[in-house]
Design an enzyme around this catalytic site. Sequence first.
Site, PDB file in Angstrom:
ATOM      1  CG  ASP A 336       0.815  -0.380   1.365  1.00 33.96           C
ATOM      2  OD1 ASP A 336       0.486  -1.348   2.066  1.00 33.96           O
ATOM      3  OD2 ASP A 336       1.269   0.678   1.830  1.00 33.96           O
ATOM      4  CD  GLU A 371      -3.208  -2.983   2.763  1.00 36.26           C
ATOM      5  OE1 GLU A 371      -2.954  -3.649   3.782  1.00 36.26           O
ATOM      6  OE2 GLU A 371      -2.485  -2.049   2.363  1.00 36.26           O
TER       7      GLU A 371
END
Length: 658
Positions: A336, A371
């Site tokens: 993330d 990401e």
Amino acid sequence: MTQLAIGEATPHGATYDGHGVNFTLFSAHAERVELCVFDSRGNERRYDLPGRRGDVWHGYLAGARPGLRYGYRVHGPWQPAQGHRFNPAKLLLDPYARRVEGELKDHPLLHGGHDEPDYRDNAAVAPKSVVISDHYDWEDDAAPRTPWGKTVIYEAHVKGLTYLHPELPQEIRGTYKALGHPVMVAYFKQLGITALELLPVAQFASEPRLQRMGLTNYWGYNPMAMFALHPAWASSPETALDEFRDAVKALHRAGIEVILDIVLNHSAELDLDGPTFSLRGIDNRSYYWIRDDGDYHNWTGCGNTLNLSHPGVVEYACECLRYWVETCHVDGFRFDLASVMGRTPTFRQDAPLFAAIKACPVLSTVKLIAEPWDIGEGGYQVGNFPPPFAEWNDHFRDAARRFWLPRNLTTGEFACRFAASSDVFKRNGRAPGASVNLLTAHDGFTLRDCVCFNQKHNEANGEENRDGTNSNYSDNHGKEGLGGPLDLMERRRDSIHALLATLLLSQGTPMLLAGDEHGHSQHGNNNAYCQDNALTWLDWQQANRGLTTFTAALIRLRQQIPALTGDSWWEEGDGNVRWLNKNAQPLSADEWQNGPKLMQILLSDRFLIAINATLEVTDIVLPEGEWRAVPPFAGEDNPVITAVWQGPAHGLCVFQRG
């Protein structure tokens, strides 16, 4: 007070050896560290950690056993301007805790202080670390190690995926156990996915703001204990680890990999007004990026940012990742806000954490997916991660939507994204699989909502619809909402089919959001992070079975096309791809940039994708030879089409030669 034995500086965390427990804690700036142990009635006993090697404090407690509850009190300076916020009144979680007892509540005693320290003791309400014994019989478990070229990822939430599944035993719905149940394994195999990517399973907390609103953090991107499984999805906290490993083992037996979404960019301590329960009180200056005024750099939007360039924090991150691979046999990670991993503080491909991962024989061989952005300056880094990282490709997501849902996009741009965005990812020796192609993900519209809503509808989140992106590239086809007349519903269906075919038949690694193959809707909510309810849970009884069958057929078709499974860049004349116009001639320069959205893509000289993304029915002349439409675009016994396909508006069809 009883003294601890000096113990060892490794391994990190609390380690049971059959006779006692060795405790270690990293803190570069602490002056004293107390180990606090608790009996079943909550009585506390404190021991000074007697050993220190470098920045690691350590001690050994003879006779201690698994199940022991413990925490730390760390002594040092209170100098907020310099980033030091030591406060021994606050009991702190072990960052390496394998199990945690208690939740992180919105309680005033958990706040360590802003400008001045809060000296009220918090032991009565603070979560406690728990010593575990992690022995487990993996039997003959083996990692599937699916090649990138054959990988199809399925992003899912542990609870939301199975909580409403009528064929699962009631008591295991929404749990780790359900993931490995034969019903789910059979479904994954029927669908054809090769990797289950789970939203965060490490223990997380609901932000105080959500707790005050009566909401919870559903997605899990607010980490509290990075080594501990979130206990809410297990029969009991004591059995969570084994139940998760049972699921991994069952999935591996079916050839399905398990990828974890992991949050190494911030912690649930949030900003300076957030709770102090671990890292802030252990060594704030080392664990976080600190501004010159002593506040946090907030490159995550969550109040703080982990300093993954600090040697001690790099070691912590790598040990965390190795734990999940070695102890839980997971096959990879999705990171993330992964640009934080490369901050020094500017982003660098040779950042310390990247170098450590590449040098690690355990971590360098599993799937690593970034990401590739954060919200800080210079945070957008799509295409810039070093090998062996793959990356979420938002260029593909936006281009696919803009091509099929009325937006401005050239045929050339679409083809570039279809070909794994070679302009972005063909560097540093990376293969097409480095482009993780997606239409949707947990954040944003579901696929069905992309064709039913022009605007987000996030009122249920309690932020007056201010949260969530406004750049959705969606099209409601003439009416906002799920319903509509038959012709409108058919146009929406055709758009979904075209988008799914684009995703699953393009070069790169496809990622499918769980529920998109069902027609799942979140009723226009594109930021359902706090919706632990029927809005996000998949309704298996209302699933669109025809769409599920269509999706599975596309995945089967993908695995038959060497140009897609080979994971090598397409080169002119190599037989992998030819780009043709509606007359089966090579696209001209003008057609690439200015022509109508009509094209044919010939893959491996055997599979032809005919595309009509215009608003009109159009005849498309197929290349010479005999062609037949293939499932899911036709039945098995299909008549041969020799010359022309009458392409419906917003239509796509796949043919096989001969």
